[in-house]
Design an enzyme around this catalytic site. Structure first.
Site, short mmCIF file in Angstrom:
data_model
loop_
_atom_site.label_atom_id
_atom_site.label_comp_id
_atom_site.label_asym_id
_atom_site.label_seq_id
_atom_site.Cartn_x
_atom_site.Cartn_y
_atom_site.Cartn_z
N CYS A 118 76.53 35.47 14.19
CA CYS A 118 78.38 35.58 14.52
C CYS A 118 78.56 33.43 14.18
O CYS A 118 79.38 34.07 13.29
CB CYS A 118 78.36 35.35 16.16
SG CYS A 118 78.28 36.94 16.75
N CYS B 277 74.78 25.29 2.99
CA CYS B 277 75.26 26.42 3.00
C CYS B 277 75.75 25.35 4.54
O CYS B 277 75.73 24.08 4.63
CB CYS B 277 74.49 27.26 3.56
SG CYS B 277 72.88 27.23 4.90
#
Length: 392
Positions: free
Chosen positions: A197, A350
């Site tokens: 999430c 990232c």
């Protein structure tokens, strides 16, 4: 599946409790007997985050007598979009302590027990053994398998839920009466295949939808009311506003609850789930730089190409100056390789370093031997280089 009540009823309800739970007491399927069972029940909630928030609040409101909370994290501002048990004033506080305050604010008759520690193989059996039922609100595969295996070994039922973006799932796993989590998912997905999430996002209100299903199932199992989700997987699509069910059968060859189990004690779940694949670990060894080192390369006009492998919506929130966005999936599909420069060192990043390590493995195998990635990702960059930028 209709099951007998999990717990015996308490001896009595006080006058104040009768007033508080009157709307339960007049439901024939709950009544005085069911409410007494809730009062006598001991339920542990693993996590006080997205799913744990509504679960704890509704378990408390329902009159579950003892609520345990396993939580080691602190409240962060990014939690407040979905973790409704916490408030702005709780930022920086222990999530467990914050959740306890909210629970007691809802129902002072609840006994709240805090386990302010990370759930691990070393402590899970001792913690779980103190409770009748477990509600799993975790968001990572290693802990999910840990919860499942501990519940099977202790013969404890647990209510499982999962959320991602607009999708949710819920079920009740109880190996004595039906399948366990491993019967549904025998093996974890490959590392990096399923975003968390934190990487992919989640619609905040989805937590309430799935969390309320979890509490409904917990109440049914505790009181022996209705048909529990044992042997059934409930799937919710919020975008289409559709619920559907999938039957889940007990696997006779299941590694933990099957006829000849091969998992008879707790294992190393981080290794089992492989948070980062072996290929990514090998690629990152000796090819990981710090945000400060990247800043020095930028300031020194080094010949580098900074590639951000996150998704476009993440890039819009915050980015490293000069970084070019090429999502991870384009590397996995092979379409991004031909666009990479041959005369510059490739620097990948990232959010935290997990996805970029996976892409680094792809580049290494494609011949980009000098490619590197940024350990800590854009979060590390913000913390060390540009603290005024937002994080998510």
């Amino acid at each position: 599946m209709s099951l007998p009540p999990l717990v015996e009823p308490a001896s009595e309800l006080t006058v104040d409790e009768v007033r508080r739970y009157s709307r339960h007491l007049i439901i024939p399927d709950v009544g005085m007997d069911g409410q007494k069972r809730l009062k006598n029940a001991k339920v542990l909630c693993v996590g006080a985050g997205g799913l744990g928030s509504p679960a704890l609040m509704y378990l408390a409101a329902a009159g579950v007598g003892t609520l345990g909370i396993v939580e080691f994290d602190e409240v962060d501002e990014s939690n407040l979009q979905r973790q409704i048990i916490h408030s702005q004033a709780d930022i920086g506080r222990s999530k467990a302590a914050s959740a306890k305050d909210s629970v007691l604010g809802i129902n002072p008759y609840v006994n709240v027990i805090l386990h302010e520690e990370r759930l691990e193989a070393e402590n899970v059996m001792d913690i779980f053994s103190q409770y009748d039922l477990i509600v799993d609100g975790t968001d990572n595969f290693a802990t999910r398998y840990l919860v499942n295996d501990a519940c099977v070994l202790l013969n404890k039922p647990y209510v499982w839920g999962s959320i991602y973006r607009f999708d949710g799932q819920a079920s009740v796993f109880w190996s004595e009466h039906g399948p366990c989590y491993r019967c549904l998912y025998p093996e974890p997905p490959p590392p990096g295949m399923v975003p968390s999430c934190a990487e992919g996002g989640v619609l905040g209100v989805l937590c309430a939808s799935i969390g309320s299903i979890q509490v409904t199932e917990a109440i049914k199992v505790l009181t022996g009311t209705g048909d529990a989700l044992v042997g059934r997987l409930m799937i919710y699509d919020a975008l289409e506003m559709q619920y559907r069910q999938v039957k889940v059968r007990k696997d006779p060859d299941c590694a933990v609850c099957g006829e000849k189990p091969t998992v008879t004690e707790l294992i190393d779940y981080e290794a089992f789930c492989g948070v980062v694949s072996e290929e990514a670990q090998e690629a990152a060894a000796g090819s990981t730089i710090t945000p400060k080192q990247l800043k020095e390369w930028i300031d020194g006009d080094e010949k580098i190409e900074i590639i951000d492998v996150r998704e476009p919506n993440e890039y819009e929130i915050v980015s490293i100056p000069g970084a070019k966005l090429i999502p991870k999936n384009e590397f996995l599909m092979g379409t991004a390789l031909e666009s990479l420069p041959q005369d510059k060192k490739i620097v990948l990043h990232c959010k935290t370093g997990v996805r970029s390590a996976e892409v680094l493995a792809v580049l290494k195998s494609a011949g980009f031997s000098d490619a590197v990635h940024v350990g800590g990702g854009v979060i590390g960059w913000v913390n060390q280089i540009e603290p005024d930028k937002p994080v998510y």
